[in-house]
Design a protein around this motif. Sequence first.
Motif, PDB file in Angstrom:
ATOM      1  N   ALA A 252     -13.602 -32.668 -12.899  1.00 32.65           N
ATOM      2  CA  ALA A 252     -14.834 -33.450 -12.986  1.00 32.65           C
ATOM      3  C   ALA A 252     -15.931 -32.661 -13.693  1.00 32.65           C
ATOM      4  O   ALA A 252     -16.711 -33.222 -14.473  1.00 32.65           O
ATOM      5  CB  ALA A 252     -15.294 -33.858 -11.585  1.00 32.65           C
ATOM      6  N   SER A 253     -15.984 -31.366 -13.430  1.00 34.43           N
ATOM      7  CA  SER A 253     -17.021 -30.542 -14.064  1.00 34.43           C
ATOM      8  C   SER A 253     -16.804 -30.457 -15.574  1.00 34.43           C
ATOM      9  O   SER A 253     -17.765 -30.458 -16.348  1.00 34.43           O
ATOM     10  CB  SER A 253     -17.032 -29.139 -13.450  1.00 34.43           C
ATOM     11  N   VAL A 254     -15.549 -30.386 -15.995  1.00 36.90           N
ATOM     12  CA  VAL A 254     -15.238 -30.363 -17.424  1.00 36.90           C
ATOM     13  C   VAL A 254     -15.599 -31.705 -18.055  1.00 36.90           C
ATOM     14  O   VAL A 254     -16.198 -31.768 -19.137  1.00 36.90           O
ATOM     15  CB  VAL A 254     -13.746 -30.040 -17.659  1.00 36.90           C
ATOM     16  N   ALA A 255     -15.257 -32.777 -17.355  1.00 36.86           N
ATOM     17  CA  ALA A 255     -15.522 -34.119 -17.887  1.00 36.86           C
ATOM     18  C   ALA A 255     -17.011 -34.382 -18.073  1.00 36.86           C
ATOM     19  O   ALA A 255     -17.421 -35.073 -19.017  1.00 36.86           O
ATOM     20  CB  ALA A 255     -14.923 -35.168 -16.958  1.00 36.86           C
ATOM     21  N   GLU A 271     -11.391 -23.254 -22.149  1.00 37.88           N
ATOM     22  CA  GLU A 271     -11.712 -24.645 -22.484  1.00 37.88           C
ATOM     23  C   GLU A 271     -12.131 -24.808 -23.948  1.00 37.88           C
ATOM     24  O   GLU A 271     -12.395 -25.934 -24.385  1.00 37.88           O
ATOM     25  CB  GLU A 271     -12.812 -25.184 -21.567  1.00 37.88           C
ATOM     26  N   VAL A 272     -12.186 -23.727 -24.704  1.00 31.94           N
ATOM     27  CA  VAL A 272     -12.509 -23.832 -26.140  1.00 31.94           C
ATOM     28  C   VAL A 272     -11.535 -24.759 -26.865  1.00 31.94           C
ATOM     29  O   VAL A 272     -11.960 -25.620 -27.650  1.00 31.94           O
ATOM     30  CB  VAL A 272     -12.564 -22.440 -26.801  1.00 31.94           C
ATOM     31  N   ALA A 340      -5.460 -15.821 -29.404  1.00 34.01           N
ATOM     32  CA  ALA A 340      -6.913 -15.983 -29.472  1.00 34.01           C
ATOM     33  C   ALA A 340      -7.293 -17.426 -29.776  1.00 34.01           C
ATOM     34  O   ALA A 340      -8.392 -17.878 -29.435  1.00 34.01           O
ATOM     35  CB  ALA A 340      -7.492 -15.052 -30.534  1.00 34.01           C
ATOM     36  N   ASP A 341      -6.391 -18.157 -30.382  1.00 36.22           N
ATOM     37  CA  ASP A 341      -6.631 -19.569 -30.677  1.00 36.22           C
ATOM     38  C   ASP A 341      -6.881 -20.381 -29.410  1.00 36.22           C
ATOM     39  O   ASP A 341      -7.430 -21.475 -29.458  1.00 36.22           O
ATOM     40  CB  ASP A 341      -5.413 -20.126 -31.439  1.00 36.22           C
ATOM     41  N   ALA A 342      -6.512 -19.823 -28.257  1.00 42.00           N
ATOM     42  CA  ALA A 342      -6.743 -20.486 -26.972  1.00 42.00           C
ATOM     43  C   ALA A 342      -8.116 -20.125 -26.400  1.00 42.00           C
ATOM     44  O   ALA A 342      -8.407 -20.459 -25.248  1.00 42.00           O
ATOM     45  CB  ALA A 342      -5.656 -20.099 -25.980  1.00 42.00           C
ATOM     46  N   GLY A 343      -8.950 -19.454 -27.186  1.00 42.06           N
ATOM     47  CA  GLY A 343     -10.286 -19.093 -26.749  1.00 42.06           C
ATOM     48  C   GLY A 343     -10.413 -17.658 -26.278  1.00 42.06           C
ATOM     49  O   GLY A 343     -11.525 -17.153 -26.090  1.00 42.06           O
TER      50      GLY A 343
END
Length: 422
Positions: A252-255, A271-272, A340-343
């Motif tokens: 919910a916080s991400v949304a 979350e990047v 690194a592509d995962a943030g």
Amino acid sequence: MLCRKFFAATAIALMSVPAMAAENITWWDFFSGGDGVRMKALITRFNAEHPDIKITGTTLEWGVPFYTKVRTAVAVGQGPDVMTYHLSRMPLGLKEGVLDEVTDKDLTDAGLTKDSFFPAALQAASGDDGKLHAVPFDIHSIVLYYNTKFLEGSKFLDGNGKLTGISNLKDFEEALAYAKEKGAEAPVSYATGDDGATYRVFYTLFRQLGGELITGNEVLAGDNLQKAAKAIEVMTNWQTNEWQPEQAEYEASVALFTSGKSAFSLNGVWEVPTMVDLEKKGSLGYKWGAVQVPNLMGTQTTWADSHSFAIPANNKLTPEKRKAVMTVIGWMEKNAIAWADAGHIPAFKPVAESAEFKKMEPNATYAALADTASYDPRSSIAGVGSPIYDAAINIISPAIHGYAEPMAAAEQMKSDLQNVLK
């Protein structure tokens, strides 16, 4: 004729000799979602490039289930050849005796040196005696995501639409109040009803105050109790002013942020990819960025942890297999740009300092946090899925929602954790 028969016989003899079997490496990790996709791709690439070594990977459930499985497997000598490991769990792993030492020869076999890694990550991967017990793969931290639409017309955006002007708590809270006036439902979003997110925000504020959660064998010694209460007070104030969501679960916080209802989000670099993917699809509807959490409380630092590679104790590896394991680890480190592509920020400095990484945004913008990262206390009650995380959800989260005064919460945290530490 004789020569022709000789060569024919020799060829047949060679064909009958079986090809040398690849060294099979048993691998355990806890990566799911985007991290899991990226790690599986790296394993596939490694196997394609190394016909003499084959990684056979297994993904287990993240957190306590993974570490329980490791402890059990090591006890009976049936652990993997190599596994991923959170550096925040290092003290507990050493206490349980589940981690082998990574020697200088091991590093040489991997084509690595200790100087190749950021000091904070290297220290977190070492025991109190300085011996290395894991090889850091990344540094992941919480960062401050921002949505420019709620900051337009304020002093908090520069001419290029980048976040600026936040150098202390007063500035940040002024930005939150401004965003609230502009219609932000939750000016700053984080998972206030989740142990991990609540702990990471608390620990960042606490460490920025110069706090030490555990000193020797004492929890919140001296004025650290007041610093913990102050950090909880700040989070409570955000709740009182309706600047943060109430008892929000992680999703919910991400949304709230991805749907454009928050001006800021205090969340992990992981979350990047979510933000990048939504932006590519054209479904965000606003411009965003991510920066290192500003110095709100007096010291520039942020909660951080690292994924690492470790060799389980009681492994019975032959010298050949151990060298193959280190070849795997070395290759992963040198190819960490894909991770690194995962943030994440690569812990291997040659990749983190490469031209390719410096072009990677927003990673390059917040990469400086690697130099000031605050890892969890070096204690067996700290780290992922530990009693400290339990205290975050059972004590800190209720307090910031008004069920306990900040000092009372800090005192309960001290008492509960001290009892566990004994």
